[in-house]
Design a protein around this motif. Structure first.
Motif, PDB file in Angstrom:
ATOM      1  N   THR A  27       1.203  -1.340  -0.138  1.00 52.23           N
ATOM      2  CA  THR A  27      -0.142   0.088   0.442  1.00 52.23           C
ATOM      3  C   THR A  27       0.937   1.149   0.232  1.00 52.23           C
ATOM      4  N   SER A  28       2.284   1.188   0.885  1.00 56.06           N
ATOM      5  CA  SER A  28       2.739   3.061   1.035  1.00 56.06           C
ATOM      6  C   SER A  28       3.175   2.468  -0.724  1.00 56.06           C
ATOM      7  N   VAL A  29       3.544   1.219  -1.409  1.00 53.21           N
ATOM      8  CA  VAL A  29       5.001   1.727  -2.605  1.00 53.21           C
ATOM      9  C   VAL A  29       3.491   1.803  -3.405  1.00 53.21           C
ATOM     10  N   LYS A  30       2.254   1.493  -3.300  1.00 48.72           N
ATOM     11  CA  LYS A  30       0.836   2.010  -4.761  1.00 48.72           C
ATOM     12  C   LYS A  30       1.409   3.432  -3.973  1.00 48.72           C
ATOM     13  N   GLN A  32       3.341   5.862  -2.955  1.00 52.89           N
ATOM     14  CA  GLN A  32       4.354   7.039  -3.556  1.00 52.89           C
ATOM     15  C   GLN A  32       4.483   6.322  -5.214  1.00 52.89           C
ATOM     16  N   ILE A  33       4.254   5.571  -5.988  1.00 56.31           N
ATOM     17  CA  ILE A  33       3.605   5.204  -6.970  1.00 56.31           C
ATOM     18  C   ILE A  33       3.263   7.119  -7.644  1.00 56.31           C
ATOM     19  N   GLN A  34       2.045   6.608  -6.866  1.00 51.38           N
ATOM     20  CA  GLN A  34       0.655   7.793  -7.355  1.00 51.38           C
ATOM     21  C   GLN A  34       1.275   9.503  -7.321  1.00 51.38           C
ATOM     22  N   THR A  35       2.365   9.584  -6.146  1.00 49.70           N
ATOM     23  CA  THR A  35       3.090  11.016  -5.819  1.00 49.70           C
ATOM     24  C   THR A  35       3.614  11.258  -6.760  1.00 49.70           C
ATOM     25  N   LYS A  36       5.123   9.931  -7.481  1.00 48.11           N
ATOM     26  CA  LYS A  36       5.756  10.080  -7.987  1.00 48.11           C
ATOM     27  C   LYS A  36       5.493  10.511  -9.491  1.00 48.11           C
ATOM     28  N   GLU A  37       3.861   9.841 -10.071  1.00 48.72           N
ATOM     29  CA  GLU A  37       3.909  10.465 -11.458  1.00 48.72           C
ATOM     30  C   GLU A  37       2.674  11.553 -11.276  1.00 48.72           C
ATOM     31  N   ARG A  38       2.779  11.816 -10.058  1.00 48.34           N
ATOM     32  CA  ARG A  38       2.363  13.261 -10.659  1.00 48.34           C
ATOM     33  C   ARG A  38       3.130  14.354 -10.221  1.00 48.34           C
ATOM     34  N   GLU A  39       4.198  13.463  -9.670  1.00 46.66           N
ATOM     35  CA  GLU A  39       5.253  14.767  -9.632  1.00 46.66           C
ATOM     36  C   GLU A  39       6.315  14.717 -11.425  1.00 46.66           C
ATOM     37  N   LYS A  40       6.050  13.979 -11.773  1.00 49.01           N
ATOM     38  CA  LYS A  40       6.273  13.285 -12.963  1.00 49.01           C
ATOM     39  C   LYS A  40       5.266  14.291 -14.195  1.00 49.01           C
ATOM     40  N   ASP A  92      11.969   1.916  -9.989  1.00 45.73           N
ATOM     41  CA  ASP A  92      12.528   1.352  -8.692  1.00 45.73           C
ATOM     42  C   ASP A  92      10.618   0.848  -7.850  1.00 45.73           C
ATOM     43  N   LEU A  93       9.925   1.458  -7.962  1.00 53.33           N
ATOM     44  CA  LEU A  93       8.745   1.287  -6.772  1.00 53.33           C
ATOM     45  C   LEU A  93       8.017   0.581  -7.727  1.00 53.33           C
ATOM     46  N   ASP A  94       8.340   0.036  -9.329  1.00 54.51           N
ATOM     47  CA  ASP A  94       7.615  -1.520 -10.213  1.00 54.51           C
ATOM     48  C   ASP A  94       8.429  -1.893  -9.434  1.00 54.51           C
ATOM     49  N   LYS A  97       6.946  -3.182  -6.141  1.00 58.89           N
ATOM     50  CA  LYS A  97       5.757  -3.409  -5.705  1.00 58.89           C
ATOM     51  C   LYS A  97       5.305  -4.805  -6.194  1.00 58.89           C
ATOM     52  N   LYS A  98       6.212  -5.148  -7.428  1.00 56.64           N
ATOM     53  CA  LYS A  98       5.581  -6.645  -8.412  1.00 56.64           C
ATOM     54  C   LYS A  98       6.567  -7.508  -7.286  1.00 56.64           C
ATOM     55  N   HIS A  99       7.963  -7.320  -6.495  1.00 55.40           N
ATOM     56  CA  HIS A  99       8.517  -8.667  -5.384  1.00 55.40           C
ATOM     57  C   HIS A  99       7.290  -8.187  -4.108  1.00 55.40           C
ATOM     58  N   LEU A 100       6.494  -7.327  -3.949  1.00 55.67           N
ATOM     59  CA  LEU A 100       6.036  -7.424  -2.723  1.00 55.67           C
ATOM     60  C   LEU A 100       4.775  -8.048  -3.086  1.00 55.67           C
ATOM     61  N   GLU A 101       4.018  -8.286  -4.153  1.00 54.85           N
ATOM     62  CA  GLU A 101       2.555  -8.555  -4.928  1.00 54.85           C
ATOM     63  C   GLU A 101       3.330 -10.177  -4.691  1.00 54.85           C
ATOM     64  N   ARG A 102       4.345 -10.194  -5.744  1.00 52.91           N
ATOM     65  CA  ARG A 102       5.041 -12.285  -5.595  1.00 52.91           C
ATOM     66  C   ARG A 102       4.992 -12.903  -3.856  1.00 52.91           C
ATOM     67  N   ASN A 103       5.458 -11.113  -2.773  1.00 48.75           N
ATOM     68  CA  ASN A 103       5.426 -12.536  -2.089  1.00 48.75           C
ATOM     69  C   ASN A 103       3.566 -12.542  -1.311  1.00 48.75           C
TER      70      ASN A 103
END
Length: 118
Positions: A27-30, A32-40, A92-94, A97-103
């Motif tokens: 949830t935290s990574v998601k 952060q992804i939204q925040t970075k997408e907004r910054e970009k 990096d965040l993606d 995210k994939k690693h955590l989803e797999r876990n």
């Protein structure tokens, strides 16, 4: 060969805790992804607006509560750097995210296996 109930219960609790922790991190990574997408997106939109200006237009950069006169080319370079950094961070965040989803999926499968073996 049977595994004692106490051991199964400990493994079960550990897996549940791992799933909860990984879901919290996910949830935290998601977020952060939204925040970075907004910054970009903000940097890209700002750069697009600045490209419409003449090269001799006075431009100012916000520094805290003050504005400092800055060359347009310097602002464009800074915005380019922001976009590149945001893209790198998103990559990096993606991966994270994939690693955590797999876990989480692996832990859930292990949990199902424990509950179905009882």
């Amino acid at each position: 060969m049977s595994i004692p109930n106490e051991t199964l219960r400990k493994v079960f609790i550990e897996l549940q805790n791992k799933i909860v922790e990984d879901n919290r991190k996910l949830t935290s990574v998601k977020t952060q992804i939204q925040t970075k997408e907004r910054e970009k997106r903000l940097a890209e939109l700002t750069k697009r607006e600045l490209t419409t200006l003449d090269s001799d237009t006075r431009t100012y950069k916000s520094v805290g509560k003050a504005f400092i006169k800055t060359d347009l080319s310097v602002l464009m370079t800074e915005l380019d750097k922001r976009v590149v950094k945001a893209e790198k961070d998103l990559n990096d965040l993606d991966k994270t995210k994939k690693h955590l989803e797999r876990n989480v999926n692996e832990s859930q499968n292990a949990l199902r296996e424990i509950t179905s073996s009882r």
